[in-house]
Design a protein around this motif. Structure first.
Motif, short mmCIF file in Angstrom:
data_model
loop_
_atom_site.label_atom_id
_atom_site.label_comp_id
_atom_site.label_asym_id
_atom_site.label_seq_id
_atom_site.Cartn_x
_atom_site.Cartn_y
_atom_site.Cartn_z
N LEU A 134 1.02 -1.04 0.01
CA LEU A 134 0.05 0.06 -0.02
C LEU A 134 1.01 1.22 0.07
CD1 LEU A 134 -2.93 1.05 0.27
CD2 LEU A 134 -2.42 1.29 2.68
N ILE A 135 0.49 2.12 -0.98
CA ILE A 135 1.57 3.33 -1.03
C ILE A 135 0.60 4.47 -0.97
CG2 ILE A 135 3.41 2.31 -2.30
CD1 ILE A 135 2.24 3.96 -4.80
N CYS A 136 1.02 5.67 -0.89
CA CYS A 136 0.10 7.04 -0.77
C CYS A 136 0.61 7.61 -1.84
CB CYS A 136 0.48 7.65 0.51
SG CYS A 136 -0.29 9.27 0.36
N LEU A 137 0.11 7.77 -3.25
CA LEU A 137 0.64 8.55 -4.09
C LEU A 137 -0.02 9.85 -4.24
CD1 LEU A 137 1.60 7.86 -7.14
CD2 LEU A 137 -0.82 7.66 -7.74
N GLN A 138 0.99 10.81 -4.17
CA GLN A 138 0.57 12.29 -4.40
C GLN A 138 0.67 12.59 -5.74
OE1 GLN A 138 0.11 13.95 -1.41
NE2 GLN A 138 0.61 12.30 0.00
N LYS A 168 9.77 10.85 -2.04
CA LYS A 168 9.68 12.02 -1.25
C LYS A 168 10.92 12.61 -1.23
CE LYS A 168 7.86 13.37 3.20
NZ LYS A 168 7.05 12.74 4.38
N ASN A 169 12.20 12.14 -1.40
CA ASN A 169 13.39 12.87 -1.18
C ASN A 169 13.96 13.21 -2.65
OD1 ASN A 169 14.04 10.42 -2.34
ND2 ASN A 169 15.68 10.10 -0.81
N LYS A 206 8.50 0.40 0.95
CA LYS A 206 7.59 -0.46 2.00
C LYS A 206 6.24 0.23 1.90
CE LYS A 206 11.32 -2.53 3.83
NZ LYS A 206 11.94 -3.55 2.84
N ASP A 207 5.48 -0.76 2.49
CA ASP A 207 3.89 -0.21 3.01
C ASP A 207 3.93 1.42 3.47
OD1 ASP A 207 2.07 -2.29 2.45
OD2 ASP A 207 2.63 -3.42 3.93
N GLY A 208 3.11 2.02 2.99
CA GLY A 208 2.67 3.24 3.55
C GLY A 208 3.72 4.44 2.93
N GLU A 209 4.62 4.23 2.24
CA GLU A 209 5.51 5.25 1.58
C GLU A 209 4.70 6.08 0.80
OE1 GLU A 209 9.75 4.62 0.93
OE2 GLU A 209 9.79 2.73 2.02
#
Length: 82
Positions: free
Chosen positions: A5-9, A57-58, A74-77
């Motif tokens: 599960l990722i957070c897609l911005q 993110k970086n 990993k999950d949540g990135e």
């Protein structure tokens, strides 16, 4: 096929989406799938440039021929679609 599960911005529309993605799909194919999904989930408010890239993110640009697994995602990135 392992999924995470990722957070897609998506800064272009100021939205984010939590999505399950396969770890072993190359980034190029994953980007195409995510673009289609964002178009659907945003009720067509996102217009594809056909040149989207995925970044961490970086501000690390993900190589289109590699996979999320090769980056150790990993999950949540958070991943950014630019």
């Amino acid at each position: 096929m392992d999924k995470i599960l990722i957070c897609l911005q998506v800064p272009a529309i100021s939205r984010s989406f939590d999505v399950f993605v396969p770890l072993d799909m190359n980034i190029n194919d994953l980007t195409q799938v995510l673009v289609k999904g964002v178009i659907e989930m945003s009720d067509n408010s996102y217009i594809s440039s056909k040149e989207e890239n995925l970044n961490l993110k970086n501000n690390v640009l993900l190589n289109p021929s590699l996979t999320l697994q090769s980056y150790g995602i990993k999950d949540g990135e958070e991943i950014f679609m630019i």
